[in-house]
Design a protein around this motif. Structure first.
Motif, mmCIF file in Angstrom:
data_model
loop_
_atom_site.group_PDB
_atom_site.id
_atom_site.type_symbol
_atom_site.label_atom_id
_atom_site.label_comp_id
_atom_site.label_asym_id
_atom_site.label_seq_id
_atom_site.Cartn_x
_atom_site.Cartn_y
_atom_site.Cartn_z
ATOM 1 N N VAL A 244 1.281 61.750 120.544
ATOM 2 C CA VAL A 244 0.419 60.633 121.472
ATOM 3 C C VAL A 244 1.460 59.662 121.966
ATOM 4 O O VAL A 244 1.226 59.096 123.213
ATOM 5 C CB VAL A 244 -0.030 59.840 120.116
ATOM 6 N N THR A 245 2.700 59.349 121.348
ATOM 7 C CA THR A 245 3.760 58.484 121.989
ATOM 8 C C THR A 245 4.288 59.056 123.197
ATOM 9 O O THR A 245 4.481 58.178 124.052
ATOM 10 C CB THR A 245 4.853 58.052 120.963
ATOM 11 N N ILE A 246 4.639 60.086 123.394
ATOM 12 C CA ILE A 246 4.948 61.010 124.586
ATOM 13 C C ILE A 246 3.858 60.849 125.440
ATOM 14 O O ILE A 246 4.629 60.765 126.662
ATOM 15 C CB ILE A 246 5.516 62.475 124.180
ATOM 16 N N PHE A 247 2.587 61.251 125.491
ATOM 17 C CA PHE A 247 1.671 61.031 126.346
ATOM 18 C C PHE A 247 1.604 59.589 126.799
ATOM 19 O O PHE A 247 1.417 59.390 127.861
ATOM 20 C CB PHE A 247 0.414 61.639 125.809
ATOM 21 N N ALA A 248 1.495 58.988 125.897
ATOM 22 C CA ALA A 248 1.274 57.219 126.309
ATOM 23 C C ALA A 248 2.474 56.592 127.356
ATOM 24 O O ALA A 248 2.267 56.230 127.907
ATOM 25 C CB ALA A 248 1.342 56.493 125.078
ATOM 26 N N SER A 249 3.490 57.194 126.900
ATOM 27 C CA SER A 249 4.764 56.687 127.615
ATOM 28 C C SER A 249 4.701 57.392 129.152
ATOM 29 O O SER A 249 4.906 56.718 129.987
ATOM 30 C CB SER A 249 6.140 57.498 127.009
ATOM 31 N N ALA A 250 4.193 58.653 129.162
ATOM 32 C CA ALA A 250 4.398 59.379 130.417
ATOM 33 C C ALA A 250 3.246 58.838 131.213
ATOM 34 O O ALA A 250 3.250 58.550 132.580
ATOM 35 C CB ALA A 250 4.123 60.897 129.995
ATOM 36 N N ARG A 251 2.303 58.651 130.571
ATOM 37 C CA ARG A 251 1.229 57.913 131.432
ATOM 38 C C ARG A 251 1.189 56.665 132.074
ATOM 39 O O ARG A 251 1.055 56.261 133.066
ATOM 40 C CB ARG A 251 -0.277 57.819 130.629
ATOM 41 N N ALA B 178 -8.017 56.084 127.009
ATOM 42 C CA ALA B 178 -6.793 57.033 127.822
ATOM 43 C C ALA B 178 -5.786 57.826 126.993
ATOM 44 O O ALA B 178 -5.578 58.848 127.611
ATOM 45 C CB ALA B 178 -5.820 55.782 128.445
ATOM 46 N N VAL B 179 -5.769 57.509 125.702
ATOM 47 C CA VAL B 179 -4.849 58.112 125.030
ATOM 48 C C VAL B 179 -5.309 58.465 123.434
ATOM 49 O O VAL B 179 -5.268 57.593 122.455
ATOM 50 C CB VAL B 179 -3.412 57.272 124.803
ATOM 51 N N PRO B 180 -6.023 59.606 123.497
ATOM 52 C CA PRO B 180 -6.808 60.030 122.059
ATOM 53 C C PRO B 180 -5.527 59.992 121.048
ATOM 54 O O PRO B 180 -4.499 60.573 121.162
ATOM 55 C CB PRO B 180 -7.362 61.316 122.313
#
Length: 217
Positions: free
Chosen positions: A91-98, A128-130
């Motif tokens: 989740v953190t990786i995706f939130a950062s990338a987004r 945005a970030v499940p």
């Protein structure tokens, strides 16, 4: 990381679509392929941990969600707590990338700050970030070792914020203090903000927050 979550994704103007971003991160080896057995388990865990909570979700629940035997889970993870840790990391990786993708599309320091605000609001309000809420709600369920692993990734997320705050020259001087004030303000919207057809939208709420924290230019 859920690739086909039933939420409105990618609302930040000009940002890469969630499907494109997930595909890019999977190819880079940063995220688990959501179609793989491990990915399906992580997605199921994210859903159940949000719906039922970590402590009330059993290994049997997870197995039933993906249609496997309970023992099969331990071919992929050593414990339920490791599953929670991996969910939080992804989740953190995706939130950062987004957020980084949205910031890169912004033309000015002020627009970059606003992109950060909207990205975080969309994540907080599950558009945005499940699984984003799990980062806060289940933090104490992690072991000290797992917390350190997630914090290393969260530092990257926070650095995007600090860079944007510094570049925009926000009032307050200390970017860390400004960010902490923003965290409190933005996170608290979860308890009172509900998007309505005749009320504020998330982009409009982001505009209001930006006007509070941004320098007057």
């Amino acid at each position: 990381m859920q690739e086909s979550a039933q939420v409105e994704l990618g609302e930040v103007q000009g940002a890469m679509s969630p499907q494109q971003l997930i595909g890019t991160l999977v190819k880079a080896g940063e995220l688990t392929d959501p179609a793989s057995p491990r990915g399906r388990l992580l997605n199921a865990a994210a859903r159940l941990f949000e719906q039922k909570g970590f402590s009330r979700t059993t290994v049997r629940d997870l197995a039933a969600e993906v249609g496997i035997l309970s023992g099969s889970i331990f071919h992929h993870f050593s414990s339920k707590e490791q599953i929670l840790c991996e969910v939080m990391k992804e989740v953190t990786i995706f939130a950062s990338a987004r957020m980084r993708s949205a910031v890169e599309q912004a033309a000015s320091p002020q627009e970059k700050l606003r992109a950060c605000i909207q990205s975080e609001l969309e994540a907080i309000h599950e558009r945005a970030v499940p699984g984003f809420s799990i980062l806060v709600m289940e933090w104490r369920s992690l072991s000290d070792k797992s917390q350190k692993e997630v914090l290393l990734l969260r530092d990257e997320y926070e650095q995007i914020w600090l860079d944007a705050i510094n570049s925009a020259h926000c009032p307050g001087g200390d970017a860390t203090v400004v960010r902490r004030l923003m965290v409190g303000a933005l996170s608290h919207t979860y308890s009172w903000f509900k998007a309505r057809e005749n009320g504020l939208t998330i982009p409009e709420l982001a505009d209001r927050a930006y006007q509070i924290f941004a320098p007057k230019i």
